[in-house]
Design a protein around this motif. Structure first.
Motif, PDB file in Angstrom:
ATOM      1  N   PRO A 115       0.834  -1.214   0.000  1.00  0.00           N
ATOM      2  CA  PRO A 115       0.000   0.000   0.000  1.00  0.00           C
ATOM      3  C   PRO A 115       0.860   1.252   0.000  1.00  0.00           C
ATOM      4  O   PRO A 115       1.884   1.316   0.692  1.00  0.00           O
ATOM      5  N   THR A 116       0.465   2.237  -0.787  1.00  0.00           N
ATOM      6  CA  THR A 116       1.224   3.490  -0.854  1.00  0.00           C
ATOM      7  C   THR A 116       0.845   4.438   0.281  1.00  0.00           C
ATOM      8  O   THR A 116       1.551   5.409   0.532  1.00  0.00           O
ATOM      9  N   GLY A 117      -0.289   4.174   0.909  1.00  0.00           N
ATOM     10  CA  GLY A 117      -0.777   5.067   1.963  1.00  0.00           C
ATOM     11  C   GLY A 117      -1.732   6.122   1.446  1.00  0.00           C
ATOM     12  O   GLY A 117      -2.314   6.874   2.237  1.00  0.00           O
ATOM     13  N   ASN A 118      -1.917   6.167   0.126  1.00  0.00           N
ATOM     14  CA  ASN A 118      -2.838   7.146  -0.462  1.00  0.00           C
ATOM     15  C   ASN A 118      -4.224   6.534  -0.636  1.00  0.00           C
ATOM     16  O   ASN A 118      -4.365   5.326  -0.851  1.00  0.00           O
ATOM     17  N   LEU A 119      -5.220   7.389  -0.545  1.00  0.00           N
ATOM     18  CA  LEU A 119      -6.598   6.992  -0.808  1.00  0.00           C
ATOM     19  C   LEU A 119      -7.118   7.807  -1.981  1.00  0.00           C
ATOM     20  O   LEU A 119      -6.905   9.022  -2.048  1.00  0.00           O
ATOM     21  N   VAL A 120      -7.814   7.146  -2.896  1.00  0.00           N
ATOM     22  CA  VAL A 120      -8.437   7.807  -4.041  1.00  0.00           C
ATOM     23  C   VAL A 120      -9.935   7.578  -3.940  1.00  0.00           C
ATOM     24  O   VAL A 120     -10.415   6.474  -4.149  1.00  0.00           O
ATOM     25  N   GLY A 121     -10.666   8.629  -3.588  1.00  0.00           N
ATOM     26  CA  GLY A 121     -12.106   8.475  -3.414  1.00  0.00           C
ATOM     27  C   GLY A 121     -12.458   7.475  -2.333  1.00  0.00           C
ATOM     28  O   GLY A 121     -13.457   6.774  -2.422  1.00  0.00           O
ATOM     29  N   GLY A 122     -11.603   7.390  -1.302  1.00  0.00           N
ATOM     30  CA  GLY A 122     -11.842   6.444  -0.220  1.00  0.00           C
ATOM     31  C   GLY A 122     -11.335   5.041  -0.507  1.00  0.00           C
ATOM     32  O   GLY A 122     -11.468   4.155   0.331  1.00  0.00           O
ATOM     33  N   ASN A 123     -10.736   4.843  -1.675  1.00  0.00           N
ATOM     34  CA  ASN A 123     -10.224   3.526  -2.057  1.00  0.00           C
ATOM     35  C   ASN A 123      -8.703   3.498  -1.944  1.00  0.00           C
ATOM     36  O   ASN A 123      -8.020   4.451  -2.313  1.00  0.00           O
ATOM     37  N   PRO A 124      -8.135   2.387  -1.425  1.00  0.00           N
ATOM     38  CA  PRO A 124      -6.693   2.328  -1.215  1.00  0.00           C
ATOM     39  C   PRO A 124      -5.916   2.237  -2.528  1.00  0.00           C
ATOM     40  O   PRO A 124      -6.353   1.600  -3.481  1.00  0.00           O
ATOM     41  N   GLU A 125      -4.748   2.886  -2.540  1.00  0.00           N
ATOM     42  CA  GLU A 125      -3.853   2.816  -3.688  1.00  0.00           C
ATOM     43  C   GLU A 125      -2.745   1.814  -3.368  1.00  0.00           C
ATOM     44  O   GLU A 125      -2.137   1.873  -2.294  1.00  0.00           O
ATOM     45  N   MET A 126      -2.481   0.907  -4.313  1.00  0.00           N
ATOM     46  CA  MET A 126      -1.529  -0.172  -4.082  1.00  0.00           C
ATOM     47  C   MET A 126      -0.414  -0.133  -5.122  1.00  0.00           C
ATOM     48  O   MET A 126      -0.666   0.112  -6.305  1.00  0.00           O
ATOM     49  N   ASP A 127       0.821  -0.346  -4.644  1.00  0.00           N
ATOM     50  CA  ASP A 127       1.981  -0.485  -5.528  1.00  0.00           C
ATOM     51  C   ASP A 127       2.174  -1.982  -5.765  1.00  0.00           C
ATOM     52  O   ASP A 127       2.420  -2.746  -4.816  1.00  0.00           O
ATOM     53  N   VAL A 128       2.051  -2.408  -7.016  1.00  0.00           N
ATOM     54  CA  VAL A 128       2.021  -3.829  -7.337  1.00  0.00           C
ATOM     55  C   VAL A 128       3.188  -4.190  -8.250  1.00  0.00           C
ATOM     56  O   VAL A 128       3.417  -3.523  -9.268  1.00  0.00           O
ATOM     57  N   GLU A 129       3.927  -5.229  -7.896  1.00  0.00           N
ATOM     58  CA  GLU A 129       4.983  -5.761  -8.761  1.00  0.00           C
ATOM     59  C   GLU A 129       4.470  -7.028  -9.427  1.00  0.00           C
ATOM     60  O   GLU A 129       3.858  -7.885  -8.770  1.00  0.00           O
ATOM     61  N   VAL A 130       4.716  -7.143 -10.730  1.00  0.00           N
ATOM     62  CA  VAL A 130       4.187  -8.259 -11.507  1.00  0.00           C
ATOM     63  C   VAL A 130       5.308  -8.874 -12.352  1.00  0.00           C
ATOM     64  O   VAL A 130       6.110  -8.145 -12.960  1.00  0.00           O
ATOM     65  N   ALA A 131       5.347 -10.209 -12.371  1.00  0.00           N
ATOM     66  CA  ALA A 131       6.218 -10.930 -13.291  1.00  0.00           C
ATOM     67  C   ALA A 131       5.381 -11.294 -14.508  1.00  0.00           C
ATOM     68  O   ALA A 131       4.422 -12.062 -14.401  1.00  0.00           O
ATOM     69  N   VAL A 132       5.727 -10.717 -15.663  1.00  0.00           N
ATOM     70  CA  VAL A 132       4.915 -10.854 -16.874  1.00  0.00           C
ATOM     71  C   VAL A 132       5.595 -11.818 -17.848  1.00  0.00           C
ATOM     72  O   VAL A 132       6.792 -11.673 -18.138  1.00  0.00           O
ATOM     73  N   THR A 133       4.837 -12.787 -18.345  1.00  0.00           N
ATOM     74  CA  THR A 133       5.338 -13.711 -19.361  1.00  0.00           C
ATOM     75  C   THR A 133       4.904 -13.201 -20.732  1.00  0.00           C
ATOM     76  O   THR A 133       3.712 -13.085 -21.015  1.00  0.00           O
ATOM     77  N   ARG A 134       5.895 -12.893 -21.570  1.00  0.00           N
ATOM     78  CA  ARG A 134       5.579 -12.408 -22.915  1.00  0.00           C
ATOM     79  C   ARG A 134       4.941 -13.526 -23.738  1.00  0.00           C
ATOM     80  O   ARG A 134       5.307 -14.705 -23.590  1.00  0.00           O
ATOM     81  N   PRO A 135       4.005 -13.176 -24.637  1.00  0.00           N
ATOM     82  CA  PRO A 135       3.387 -14.206 -25.495  1.00  0.00           C
ATOM     83  C   PRO A 135       4.411 -14.970 -26.327  1.00  0.00           C
ATOM     84  O   PRO A 135       4.249 -16.165 -26.586  1.00  0.00           O
ATOM     85  N   GLU A 136       5.490 -14.294 -26.720  1.00  0.00           N
ATOM     86  CA  GLU A 136       6.501 -14.946 -27.551  1.00  0.00           C
ATOM     87  C   GLU A 136       7.575 -15.638 -26.713  1.00  0.00           C
ATOM     88  O   GLU A 136       8.504 -16.252 -27.244  1.00  0.00           O
ATOM     89  N   GLY A 137       7.470 -15.546 -25.390  1.00  0.00           N
ATOM     90  CA  GLY A 137       8.429 -16.180 -24.504  1.00  0.00           C
ATOM     91  C   GLY A 137       9.262 -15.163 -23.759  1.00  0.00           C
ATOM     92  O   GLY A 137       9.483 -14.034 -24.214  1.00  0.00           O
ATOM     93  N   GLY A 138       9.761 -15.571 -22.603  1.00  0.00           N
ATOM     94  CA  GLY A 138      10.554 -14.665 -21.783  1.00  0.00           C
ATOM     95  C   GLY A 138       9.707 -13.982 -20.732  1.00  0.00           C
ATOM     96  O   GLY A 138       8.484 -13.847 -20.883  1.00  0.00           O
ATOM     97  N   VAL A 139      10.345 -13.562 -19.664  1.00  0.00           N
ATOM     98  CA  VAL A 139       9.652 -12.939 -18.533  1.00  0.00           C
ATOM     99  C   VAL A 139      10.305 -11.594 -18.222  1.00  0.00           C
ATOM    100  O   VAL A 139      11.538 -11.463 -18.279  1.00  0.00           O
TER     101      VAL A 139
END
Length: 270
Positions: A200-224
Protein backbone atom coordinates in the motif's frame (compact mmCIF):
# COMPACT_ATOMS: atom_id res chain seq x y z
CA UNK A 1 -45.43 -10.78 -20.63
CA UNK A 2 -46.83 -7.26 -20.60
CA UNK A 3 -50.05 -8.62 -22.17
CA UNK A 4 -50.37 -11.21 -19.40
CA UNK A 5 -49.84 -8.53 -16.78
CA UNK A 6 -52.47 -6.32 -18.42
CA UNK A 7 -55.01 -9.14 -18.42
CA UNK A 8 -54.31 -9.90 -14.75
CA UNK A 9 -54.73 -6.23 -13.86
CA UNK A 10 -58.04 -6.06 -15.74
CA UNK A 11 -59.27 -9.18 -13.96
CA UNK A 12 -58.11 -7.71 -10.64
CA UNK A 13 -60.06 -4.47 -11.13
CA UNK A 14 -63.11 -6.34 -12.42
CA UNK A 15 -63.12 -8.62 -9.36
CA UNK A 16 -62.56 -5.65 -7.07
CA UNK A 17 -65.50 -3.71 -8.51
CA UNK A 18 -67.82 -6.72 -8.65
CA UNK A 19 -66.92 -7.87 -5.15
CA UNK A 20 -67.30 -4.40 -3.66
CA UNK A 21 -70.60 -3.93 -5.50
CA UNK A 22 -72.12 -7.23 -4.32
CA UNK A 23 -70.94 -6.84 -0.75
CA UNK A 24 -72.03 -3.20 -0.62
CA UNK A 25 -75.47 -4.05 -2.02
CA UNK A 26 -75.85 -6.88 0.49
CA UNK A 27 -75.02 -4.60 3.39
CA UNK A 28 -77.29 -1.84 2.07
CA UNK A 29 -80.19 -4.27 1.60
CA UNK A 30 -79.77 -5.64 5.10
CA UNK A 31 -79.44 -2.30 6.82
CA UNK A 32 -82.31 -0.56 5.04
CA UNK A 33 -84.89 -3.38 5.15
CA UNK A 34 -87.87 -3.10 7.55
CA UNK A 35 -87.34 -4.83 10.88
CA UNK A 36 -90.36 -7.10 10.29
CA UNK A 37 -89.30 -8.21 6.78
CA UNK A 38 -89.60 -11.98 6.30
CA UNK A 39 -87.46 -13.64 5.32
CA UNK A 40 -84.85 -11.12 6.37
CA UNK A 41 -82.49 -9.76 3.66
CA UNK A 42 -79.51 -10.96 5.65
CA UNK A 43 -80.63 -14.53 4.99
CA UNK A 44 -82.29 -14.00 1.60
CA UNK A 45 -79.27 -12.34 -0.04
CA UNK A 46 -76.52 -14.12 1.88
CA UNK A 47 -75.26 -15.69 -1.36
CA UNK A 48 -74.56 -12.25 -2.82
CA UNK A 49 -72.67 -11.25 0.30
CA UNK A 50 -70.57 -14.40 0.27
CA UNK A 51 -69.87 -14.00 -3.45
CA UNK A 52 -68.78 -10.40 -2.92
CA UNK A 53 -66.45 -11.36 -0.08
CA UNK A 54 -64.91 -14.20 -2.11
CA UNK A 55 -64.32 -11.91 -5.10
CA UNK A 56 -62.61 -9.35 -2.89
CA UNK A 57 -60.42 -11.92 -1.16
CA UNK A 58 -59.28 -13.52 -4.44
CA UNK A 59 -58.74 -10.16 -6.15
CA UNK A 60 -55.79 -9.18 -3.99
CA UNK A 61 -53.61 -12.23 -4.80
CA UNK A 62 -54.39 -11.52 -8.47
CA UNK A 63 -53.20 -7.94 -8.03
CA UNK A 64 -50.05 -9.08 -6.24
CA UNK A 65 -49.27 -11.49 -9.09
CA UNK A 66 -49.73 -8.72 -11.64
CA UNK A 67 -47.43 -6.48 -9.60
CA UNK A 68 -44.80 -9.24 -9.45
CA UNK A 69 -44.88 -9.55 -13.22
CA UNK A 70 -43.80 -5.93 -13.52
CA UNK A 71 -40.27 -6.06 -14.85
CA UNK A 72 -40.47 -9.74 -15.85
CA UNK A 73 -38.68 -9.97 -19.16
CA UNK A 74 -37.59 -6.37 -18.66
CA UNK A 75 -34.24 -6.96 -20.33
CA UNK A 76 -36.04 -7.64 -23.61
CA UNK A 77 -38.38 -4.68 -23.22
CA UNK A 78 -35.43 -2.41 -22.41
CA UNK A 79 -32.98 -3.80 -24.97
CA UNK A 80 -32.49 -0.36 -26.53
CA UNK A 81 -32.20 1.48 -23.18
CA UNK A 82 -28.82 2.96 -22.22
CA UNK A 83 -26.28 0.98 -20.18
CA UNK A 84 -25.08 1.73 -16.67
CA UNK A 85 -23.23 -0.02 -13.87
CA UNK A 86 -25.22 -1.39 -10.93
CA UNK A 87 -23.80 -2.45 -7.56
CA UNK A 88 -25.95 -4.94 -5.65
CA UNK A 89 -26.99 -3.74 -2.19
CA UNK A 90 -29.74 -6.24 -1.40
CA UNK A 91 -32.13 -8.77 -2.93
CA UNK A 92 -35.31 -10.61 -2.01
CA UNK A 93 -37.65 -13.20 -3.48
CA UNK A 94 -40.94 -11.77 -4.73
CA UNK A 95 -42.78 -15.07 -4.23
CA UNK A 96 -43.31 -15.62 -7.96
CA UNK A 97 -41.78 -18.71 -9.59
CA UNK A 98 -41.81 -19.56 -13.30
CA UNK A 99 -40.56 -22.99 -14.42
CA UNK A 100 -38.81 -23.48 -11.06
CA UNK A 101 -36.93 -20.18 -11.51
CA UNK A 102 -37.68 -17.74 -8.67
CA UNK A 103 -38.24 -14.09 -9.40
CA UNK A 104 -35.75 -11.94 -7.50
CA UNK A 105 -36.09 -8.23 -6.78
CA UNK A 106 -32.51 -6.91 -6.84
CA UNK A 107 -31.79 -3.53 -5.29
CA UNK A 108 -28.85 -1.75 -6.91
CA UNK A 109 -26.95 1.50 -6.60
CA UNK A 110 -26.73 2.54 -10.25
CA UNK A 111 -24.21 4.91 -11.82
CA UNK A 112 -24.40 5.96 -15.46
CA UNK A 113 -21.34 6.76 -17.62
CA UNK A 114 -22.39 10.43 -17.37
CA UNK A 115 -22.18 10.35 -13.57
CA UNK A 116 -25.90 10.21 -12.72
CA UNK A 117 -26.54 8.05 -9.63
CA UNK A 118 -29.78 6.56 -8.37
CA UNK A 119 -31.23 3.56 -6.54
CA UNK A 120 -32.96 1.00 -8.79
CA UNK A 121 -34.75 -2.32 -8.49
CA UNK A 122 -34.56 -5.03 -11.14
CA UNK A 123 -37.02 -7.95 -11.07
CA UNK A 124 -35.45 -10.96 -12.73
CA UNK A 125 -36.10 -14.68 -13.11
CA UNK A 126 -32.86 -16.35 -12.02
CA UNK A 127 -31.55 -19.87 -11.73
CA UNK A 128 -30.71 -20.91 -8.15
CA UNK A 129 -27.00 -20.81 -9.08
CA UNK A 130 -27.35 -17.20 -10.24
CA UNK A 131 -29.11 -16.23 -7.01
CA UNK A 132 -26.04 -17.40 -5.10
CA UNK A 133 -23.91 -14.81 -6.90
CA UNK A 134 -25.97 -11.85 -5.70
CA UNK A 135 -23.67 -10.78 -2.91
CA UNK A 136 -23.72 -7.16 -1.75
CA UNK A 137 -21.06 -5.34 -3.74
CA UNK A 138 -21.41 -7.45 -6.89
CA UNK A 139 -21.27 -5.30 -10.02
CA UNK A 140 -23.70 -5.91 -12.88
CA UNK A 141 -24.37 -4.19 -16.21
CA UNK A 142 -27.91 -2.80 -16.23
CA UNK A 143 -30.26 -1.07 -18.63
CA UNK A 144 -32.19 1.90 -17.28
CA UNK A 145 -35.01 4.21 -18.32
CA UNK A 146 -33.97 7.90 -18.15
CA UNK A 147 -37.66 8.86 -18.14
CA UNK A 148 -38.46 6.46 -15.28
CA UNK A 149 -35.78 6.70 -12.58
CA UNK A 150 -35.46 3.49 -10.61
CA UNK A 151 -36.67 1.20 -13.42
CA UNK A 152 -33.75 -1.05 -14.36
CA UNK A 153 -33.14 -4.49 -15.82
CA UNK A 154 -30.05 -6.67 -15.84
CA UNK A 155 -28.41 -6.45 -19.26
CA UNK A 156 -28.42 -9.87 -20.94
CA UNK A 157 -27.47 -8.72 -24.42
CA UNK A 158 -24.01 -10.24 -24.13
CA UNK A 159 -22.46 -7.05 -25.53
CA UNK A 160 -19.24 -7.23 -23.52
CA UNK A 161 -17.70 -4.24 -25.30
CA UNK A 162 -20.61 -1.96 -24.41
CA UNK A 163 -20.67 -3.20 -20.81
CA UNK A 164 -16.90 -2.67 -20.50
CA UNK A 165 -17.21 0.84 -21.93
CA UNK A 166 -19.82 1.74 -19.31
CA UNK A 167 -17.70 0.24 -16.54
CA UNK A 168 -14.59 2.07 -17.76
CA UNK A 169 -16.45 5.39 -17.85
CA UNK A 170 -17.62 4.92 -14.26
CA UNK A 171 -14.11 3.91 -13.10
CA UNK A 172 -12.60 6.90 -14.92
CA UNK A 173 -15.01 9.32 -13.28
CA UNK A 174 -14.24 7.81 -9.86
CA UNK A 175 -10.50 8.28 -10.40
CA UNK A 176 -9.86 4.52 -10.33
CA UNK A 177 -8.32 4.49 -13.80
CA UNK A 178 -6.81 6.94 -16.31
CA UNK A 179 -7.25 7.59 -20.03
CA UNK A 180 -3.70 6.30 -20.53
CA UNK A 181 -4.51 3.02 -18.76
CA UNK A 182 -7.64 2.58 -20.88
CA UNK A 183 -5.59 3.19 -24.02
CA UNK A 184 -3.07 0.52 -23.01
CA UNK A 185 -5.86 -1.92 -22.16
CA UNK A 186 -7.55 -1.32 -25.52
CA UNK A 187 -4.50 -1.41 -27.78
CA UNK A 188 -1.79 -3.19 -25.81
CA UNK A 189 -0.49 -6.75 -25.95
CA UNK A 190 -2.36 -9.15 -23.66
CA UNK A 191 -0.11 -11.34 -21.51
CA UNK A 192 -0.19 -13.40 -18.34
CA UNK A 193 1.33 -12.08 -15.16
CA UNK A 194 1.87 -13.24 -11.59
CA UNK A 195 1.71 -10.78 -8.71
CA UNK A 196 4.97 -10.98 -6.76
CA UNK A 197 4.54 -8.07 -4.35
CA UNK A 198 1.77 -5.79 -3.14
CA UNK A 199 2.48 -2.72 -1.03
CA UNK A 200 0.00 0.00 0.00
CA UNK A 201 1.22 3.49 -0.85
CA UNK A 202 -0.78 5.07 1.96
CA UNK A 203 -2.84 7.15 -0.46
CA UNK A 204 -6.60 6.99 -0.81
CA UNK A 205 -8.44 7.81 -4.04
CA UNK A 206 -12.11 8.47 -3.41
CA UNK A 207 -11.84 6.44 -0.22
CA UNK A 208 -10.22 3.53 -2.06
CA UNK A 209 -6.69 2.33 -1.21
CA UNK A 210 -3.85 2.82 -3.69
CA UNK A 211 -1.53 -0.17 -4.08
CA UNK A 212 1.98 -0.48 -5.53
CA UNK A 213 2.02 -3.83 -7.34
CA UNK A 214 4.98 -5.76 -8.76
CA UNK A 215 4.19 -8.26 -11.51
CA UNK A 216 6.22 -10.93 -13.29
CA UNK A 217 4.91 -10.85 -16.87
CA UNK A 218 5.34 -13.71 -19.36
CA UNK A 219 5.58 -12.41 -22.91
CA UNK A 220 3.39 -14.21 -25.49
CA UNK A 221 6.50 -14.95 -27.55
CA UNK A 222 8.43 -16.18 -24.50
CA UNK A 223 10.55 -14.67 -21.78
CA UNK A 224 9.65 -12.94 -18.53
CA UNK A 225 10.04 -9.33 -17.40
CA UNK A 226 9.32 -7.68 -14.05
CA UNK A 227 7.62 -4.34 -13.71
CA UNK A 228 5.57 -2.31 -11.25
CA UNK A 229 2.31 -0.43 -11.48
CA UNK A 230 0.13 1.58 -9.14
CA UNK A 231 -3.47 0.38 -8.90
CA UNK A 232 -6.48 1.88 -7.15
CA UNK A 233 -9.25 -0.55 -6.31
CA UNK A 234 -12.46 -0.49 -4.32
CA UNK A 235 -11.88 -2.19 -0.96
CA UNK A 236 -14.17 -5.08 -1.94
CA UNK A 237 -11.75 -5.96 -4.78
CA UNK A 238 -8.65 -6.07 -2.60
CA UNK A 239 -8.49 -9.87 -2.92
CA UNK A 240 -7.75 -9.38 -6.63
CA UNK A 241 -4.26 -8.18 -5.71
CA UNK A 242 -2.93 -11.06 -3.63
CA UNK A 243 0.66 -12.24 -4.03
CA UNK A 244 0.78 -15.29 -6.29
CA UNK A 245 -2.44 -14.45 -8.09
CA UNK A 246 -2.38 -14.92 -11.87
CA UNK A 247 -3.70 -11.85 -13.69
CA UNK A 248 -4.08 -10.62 -17.25
CA UNK A 249 -1.93 -7.62 -18.11
CA UNK A 250 -1.64 -5.36 -21.15
CA UNK A 251 1.39 -3.39 -22.34
CA UNK A 252 2.36 -1.52 -25.46
CA UNK A 253 5.15 -2.91 -27.68
CA UNK A 254 8.54 -1.63 -26.53
CA UNK A 255 7.05 -0.09 -23.37
CA UNK A 256 7.23 -2.90 -20.85
CA UNK A 257 7.68 -0.49 -17.95
CA UNK A 258 4.04 0.57 -18.23
CA UNK A 259 1.30 -2.03 -17.83
CA UNK A 260 -2.35 -2.26 -16.89
CA UNK A 261 -3.86 -4.98 -14.72
CA UNK A 262 -7.18 -6.51 -15.71
CA UNK A 263 -9.08 -7.17 -12.50
CA UNK A 264 -12.54 -8.76 -12.33
CA UNK A 265 -15.54 -6.66 -11.39
CA UNK A 266 -16.68 -9.56 -9.18
CA UNK A 267 -13.66 -11.52 -7.92
CA UNK A 268 -15.79 -14.35 -6.53
CA UNK A 269 -17.33 -15.12 -9.94
CA UNK A 270 -15.36 -17.33 -12.36
Amino acid sequence: MNAVRLILRLVFFAQLLAGAGLLGWYLWAGLTAPDDAFPGPWEMYMGAGIAGAVLLLTAFPMGMTASSLKGLGGARAMAAAPLAVGTVTDWRRTGLTVNDAPQIAITLDVETPEGYRFRGVAKELLDPAEVGLLEPGAVLPVRYRPDRPGVVAIDRSGDQAAAQAAFDAVMLRAGLTTPRALEIAAHGIAAQGVITEVRPTGNLVGGNPEMDVEVAVTRPEGGVFHTRTVKQLPARLSTSLQVGRVVTVHYLPGQEDEITLQTPANPGVH
